[in-house]
Design an enzyme around this catalytic site. Structure first.
Site, PDB file in Angstrom:
ATOM      1  N   TYR A  98      57.286  34.405   5.807  1.00 31.78           N
ATOM      2  CA  TYR A  98      55.931  33.930   6.053  1.00 31.78           C
ATOM      3  C   TYR A  98      55.461  34.465   7.394  1.00 31.78           C
ATOM      4  O   TYR A  98      56.096  34.233   8.425  1.00 31.78           O
ATOM      5  CB  TYR A  98      55.856  32.402   6.049  1.00 31.78           C
ATOM      6  CG  TYR A  98      54.423  31.933   6.244  1.00 31.78           C
ATOM      7  CD1 TYR A  98      53.526  31.991   5.185  1.00 31.78           C
ATOM      8  CD2 TYR A  98      53.957  31.521   7.484  1.00 31.78           C
ATOM      9  CE1 TYR A  98      52.203  31.621   5.356  1.00 31.78           C
ATOM     10  CE2 TYR A  98      52.634  31.147   7.665  1.00 31.78           C
ATOM     11  CZ  TYR A  98      51.760  31.206   6.598  1.00 31.78           C
ATOM     12  OH  TYR A  98      50.445  30.861   6.766  1.00 31.78           O
ATOM     13  N   GLN A 113      50.210  26.887   0.510  1.00 31.10           N
ATOM     14  CA  GLN A 113      50.267  27.518  -0.811  1.00 31.10           C
ATOM     15  C   GLN A 113      51.203  28.726  -0.835  1.00 31.10           C
ATOM     16  O   GLN A 113      51.814  29.039  -1.861  1.00 31.10           O
ATOM     17  CB  GLN A 113      48.854  27.910  -1.288  1.00 31.10           C
ATOM     18  CG  GLN A 113      48.114  28.913  -0.437  1.00 31.10           C
ATOM     19  CD  GLN A 113      47.240  28.250   0.615  1.00 31.10           C
ATOM     20  OE1 GLN A 113      47.553  27.171   1.100  1.00 31.10           O
ATOM     21  NE2 GLN A 113      46.141  28.901   0.972  1.00 31.10           N
ATOM     22  N   ASN A 156      52.106  26.773  11.505  1.00 37.23           N
ATOM     23  CA  ASN A 156      51.552  25.549  12.087  1.00 37.23           C
ATOM     24  C   ASN A 156      52.254  24.329  11.500  1.00 37.23           C
ATOM     25  O   ASN A 156      53.224  24.438  10.744  1.00 37.23           O
ATOM     26  CB  ASN A 156      50.034  25.486  11.875  1.00 37.23           C
ATOM     27  CG  ASN A 156      49.659  25.493  10.395  1.00 37.23           C
ATOM     28  OD1 ASN A 156      50.458  25.159   9.513  1.00 37.23           O
ATOM     29  ND2 ASN A 156      48.434  25.880  10.106  1.00 37.23           N
ATOM     30  N   SER A 183      54.552  26.630  18.894  1.00 38.57           N
ATOM     31  CA  SER A 183      55.358  27.321  19.894  1.00 38.57           C
ATOM     32  C   SER A 183      55.334  26.608  21.243  1.00 38.57           C
ATOM     33  O   SER A 183      54.424  25.834  21.541  1.00 38.57           O
ATOM     34  CB  SER A 183      54.846  28.752  20.041  1.00 38.57           C
ATOM     35  OG  SER A 183      55.802  29.561  20.675  1.00 38.57           O
ATOM     36  N   GLN A 194      51.836  31.412  26.494  1.00 41.02           N
ATOM     37  CA  GLN A 194      52.250  30.474  25.455  1.00 41.02           C
ATOM     38  C   GLN A 194      51.083  29.594  25.030  1.00 41.02           C
ATOM     39  O   GLN A 194      50.877  29.335  23.844  1.00 41.02           O
ATOM     40  CB  GLN A 194      53.383  29.602  25.975  1.00 41.02           C
ATOM     41  CG  GLN A 194      54.095  28.835  24.895  1.00 41.02           C
ATOM     42  CD  GLN A 194      54.766  29.759  23.904  1.00 41.02           C
ATOM     43  OE1 GLN A 194      55.596  30.575  24.264  1.00 41.02           O
ATOM     44  NE2 GLN A 194      54.398  29.651  22.647  1.00 41.02           N
ATOM     45  N   HIS A 223      48.504  30.494  22.207  1.00 40.17           N
ATOM     46  CA  HIS A 223      48.849  30.460  20.783  1.00 40.17           C
ATOM     47  C   HIS A 223      47.962  29.477  20.027  1.00 40.17           C
ATOM     48  O   HIS A 223      47.527  29.750  18.909  1.00 40.17           O
ATOM     49  CB  HIS A 223      50.319  30.065  20.594  1.00 40.17           C
ATOM     50  CG  HIS A 223      51.266  31.223  20.625  1.00 40.17           C
ATOM     51  ND1 HIS A 223      51.270  32.223  19.694  1.00 40.17           N
ATOM     52  CD2 HIS A 223      52.248  31.532  21.501  1.00 40.17           C
ATOM     53  CE1 HIS A 223      52.212  33.104  19.978  1.00 40.17           C
ATOM     54  NE2 HIS A 223      52.817  32.707  21.072  1.00 40.17           N
ATOM     55  N   GLU A 232      62.041  26.127  23.143  1.00 39.01           N
ATOM     56  CA  GLU A 232      62.078  27.335  22.313  1.00 39.01           C
ATOM     57  C   GLU A 232      62.286  28.559  23.217  1.00 39.01           C
ATOM     58  O   GLU A 232      63.154  29.388  22.986  1.00 39.01           O
ATOM     59  CB  GLU A 232      60.769  27.466  21.536  1.00 39.01           C
ATOM     60  CG  GLU A 232      60.682  28.724  20.689  1.00 39.01           C
ATOM     61  CD  GLU A 232      59.286  28.942  20.133  1.00 39.01           C
ATOM     62  OE1 GLU A 232      59.163  29.758  19.197  1.00 39.01           O
ATOM     63  OE2 GLU A 232      58.320  28.333  20.627  1.00 39.01           O
ATOM     64  N   HIS A 233      61.445  28.683  24.241  1.00 39.77           N
ATOM     65  CA  HIS A 233      61.576  29.746  25.240  1.00 39.77           C
ATOM     66  C   HIS A 233      61.812  29.101  26.601  1.00 39.77           C
ATOM     67  O   HIS A 233      61.068  28.203  26.990  1.00 39.77           O
ATOM     68  CB  HIS A 233      60.296  30.584  25.337  1.00 39.77           C
ATOM     69  CG  HIS A 233      59.810  31.122  24.023  1.00 39.77           C
ATOM     70  ND1 HIS A 233      58.831  30.477  23.265  1.00 39.77           N
ATOM     71  CD2 HIS A 233      60.145  32.235  23.341  1.00 39.77           C
ATOM     72  CE1 HIS A 233      58.599  31.176  22.180  1.00 39.77           C
ATOM     73  NE2 HIS A 233      59.374  32.253  22.191  1.00 39.77           N
ATOM     74  N   ASP A 258      59.025  38.321  22.888  1.00 41.87           N
ATOM     75  CA  ASP A 258      58.154  38.107  21.737  1.00 41.87           C
ATOM     76  C   ASP A 258      57.933  39.388  20.947  1.00 41.87           C
ATOM     77  O   ASP A 258      57.687  39.343  19.737  1.00 41.87           O
ATOM     78  CB  ASP A 258      56.790  37.572  22.200  1.00 41.87           C
ATOM     79  CG  ASP A 258      56.809  36.071  22.426  1.00 41.87           C
ATOM     80  OD1 ASP A 258      57.804  35.426  22.065  1.00 41.87           O
ATOM     81  OD2 ASP A 258      55.820  35.542  22.964  1.00 41.87           O
ATOM     82  N   GLU A 260      97.102  12.342  -1.941  1.00 42.15           N
ATOM     83  CA  GLU A 260      95.701  12.025  -2.233  1.00 42.15           C
ATOM     84  C   GLU A 260      95.500  11.538  -3.663  1.00 42.15           C
ATOM     85  O   GLU A 260      94.369  11.264  -4.065  1.00 42.15           O
ATOM     86  CB  GLU A 260      94.818  13.246  -1.970  1.00 42.15           C
ATOM     87  CG  GLU A 260      94.690  13.582  -0.493  1.00 42.15           C
ATOM     88  CD  GLU A 260      93.633  14.641  -0.199  1.00 42.15           C
ATOM     89  OE1 GLU A 260      93.229  14.755   0.968  1.00 42.15           O
ATOM     90  OE2 GLU A 260      93.201  15.335  -1.149  1.00 42.15           O
ATOM     91  N   HIS A 262      96.222  18.865  -9.039  1.00 40.42           N
ATOM     92  CA  HIS A 262      96.251  19.882  -7.986  1.00 40.42           C
ATOM     93  C   HIS A 262      97.695  20.337  -7.738  1.00 40.42           C
ATOM     94  O   HIS A 262      97.963  21.541  -7.598  1.00 40.42           O
ATOM     95  CB  HIS A 262      95.675  19.311  -6.674  1.00 40.42           C
ATOM     96  CG  HIS A 262      94.187  19.274  -6.630  1.00 40.42           C
ATOM     97  ND1 HIS A 262      93.438  18.477  -7.471  1.00 40.42           N
ATOM     98  CD2 HIS A 262      93.289  19.948  -5.852  1.00 40.42           C
ATOM     99  CE1 HIS A 262      92.160  18.630  -7.203  1.00 40.42           C
ATOM    100  NE2 HIS A 262      92.034  19.522  -6.222  1.00 40.42           N
TER     101      HIS A 262
END
Length: 425
Positions: A125, A187, A210, A234, A256, A259, A323-324, A357, A411, A416
């Site tokens: 995406y 979608q 988003n 972000s 930043q 964004h 994140e950064h 980036d 067990e 087994h």
């Protein structure tokens, strides 16, 4: 410009590191409706949502070969060269992640190993609303190609003319992506998760977005589709002392903030003078930005925190799990060794986040919202599965038989144990 907090008590740190609030109940209801609509309605539902949310009525969401060639022809040669340079650096860095593992003989006659296999079908995406993030194609498409994924599907929202930005098409073509679709938002996530008459269903979905896209990814994960991480709006944290350059720090914060209004920036410093100078620089620099209004809204959710000492500052930064993270301090390398929670770290006054980036080589698809406490950023590992193998000789099985039989019997799993015994009779 930034809200300043001085010497906060530890009890208030949880408030300082809190991200902008989201009404998840209302958000999830809206997202679920779109997911279910696409799952039931396929291409027709995708077309309706694209008209509703993007204002575009498309007869077909498939990008044609002619559209790709047109993009190649019209894109600025200087931008083409920049994309190619970035792609080369990203590929060089990510190729180092493909270290092969050697078989291990755990006991005589028992050999174990792992094989790396690319995930067959992946979906990418690529945000394209207020800014077409063609750089994300490099960050996702290159490791997918290195990993050997057999099918790569790309979705990105169309502009008002029903097209994708030429740089998006050029970057996709450069990294060898063949299946491109003009679909955005929830979608797009639904189409890649469930499949439609046109868009193939995939096994894992990658890419930032988003709050709606993030919620959609988390919801489809519950239906059996893997995702890279919960990568939402972000964020950046700058850790700075008196040696930092205020203009540099302000520029990093604004890079930043531009964004979008839901981005967050945090400045943590041991210098009151630096914070004051950064705020002054923010005022002068923000006036020059085309996306000034977005940056101003983001800064309203942001904070500058004055700490008593660097030890406490580092602890706060680790709790924030940015994140950064930019470390603009005199002993930046030593401080970097103390960082345990961050998506990507930028060390020193000459390591701006924007380099990571776009073009240094590291990946910019990173965990946000404190998920850096337990998630890594995207890498080649994100696009592969690791299958374990073992091979035993008859002698190897005999050597370990008593161990397996004893554990299986303890067990209460006799079959087994019998699976070993029957081979040695």
């Amino acid at each position: 410009m930034m809200n300043i907090l001085e010497f906060p008590e530890r009890a208030s740190w949880s408030t300082i590191i809190k991200r902008p609030a989201v009404d998840h109940l209302l958000l999830n209801e809206k997202v679920a409706n779109v997911l279910n609509g696409v799952k039931k309605g396929g291409d027709k539902a995708v077309q309706q949502y694209t008209l509703e949310f993007d204002g575009v009525n498309l007869d077909s969401c498939t990008v044609t070969a002619a559209e790709i060639q047109e993009a190649i022809n019209i894109l600025d040669p200087i931008l083409k060269k920049a994309i190619e340079t970035a792609a080369a650096n990203i590929q060089k860095f990510h190729l180092t992640q493909m270290n092969k593992e050697l078989p291990v003989e755990t006991m005589p006659g028992i050999t174990c190993w792992r094989k790396w296999v690319g995930i067959d079908k992946v979906g990418l995406y690529i945000p394209g609303g207020s800014a077409p993030l063609f750089s994300t194609i490099l960050m996702l498409g290159i490791p997918a190609e290195i990993a050997g994924c057999k099918q790569v599907v790309l979705c990105s929202p169309p502009d008002k003319n029903g097209k994708l930005h030429p740089a998006i098409l050029y970057a996709a073509n450069l990294v060898g992506i063949k299946q491109l679709f003009k679909i955005g938002g929830v979608q797009a996530i639904a189409a890649m998760a469930f499949g439609t008459e046109t868009i193939p269903a995939v096994y894992k979905i990658f890419g930032p977005g988003n709050q709606y896209v993030t919620a959609a990814k988390q919801m489809v994960q519950q239906s059996g589709v893997a995702i890279d991480m919960p990568a939402g709006p972000s964020e950046v944290c700058v850790l700075a002392d008196e040696t930092a350059v205020p203009a540099f720090v302000a520029a990093d914060l604004l890079s930043q903030a531009e964004h979008g209004p839901d981005s967050q920036v945090l400045l943590v410093s041991t210098s009151a003078q630096l914070i004051e100078s950064v705020n002054q620089s923010l005022v002068s620099q923000i006036a020059e930005l085309p996306r000034k209004d977005l940056a101003v809204k983001a800064l309203q959710n942001s904070r500058a925190v004055l700490m008593n000492n660097m030890t406490d500052a580092v602890e706060l930064v680790n709790e924030y799990a940015a994140e950064h993270l930019i470390i603009a301090c005199s002993n930046a390398n030593d401080i970097a060794d103390q960082i345990s929670n961050a998506g990507s770290v930028f060390i020193g006054n000459y390591s701006p986040e924007s380099v990571g980036d776009y073009a240094s080589g590291t990946n910019h698809t990173l965990p946000t919202n404190a998920y850096a406490r337990m998630y890594s950023g995207v890498s080649v590992d994100s696009f592969i599965k690791k299958i374990t193998f073992q091979q035993l000789t008859k002698e190897g099985l005999a050597a370990i038989a008593n161990t397996v039989e004893t554990m299986a019997e303890a067990e209460g799993l006799k079959a087994h144990a019998e699976a070993v015994r029957v081979r040695l009779k």
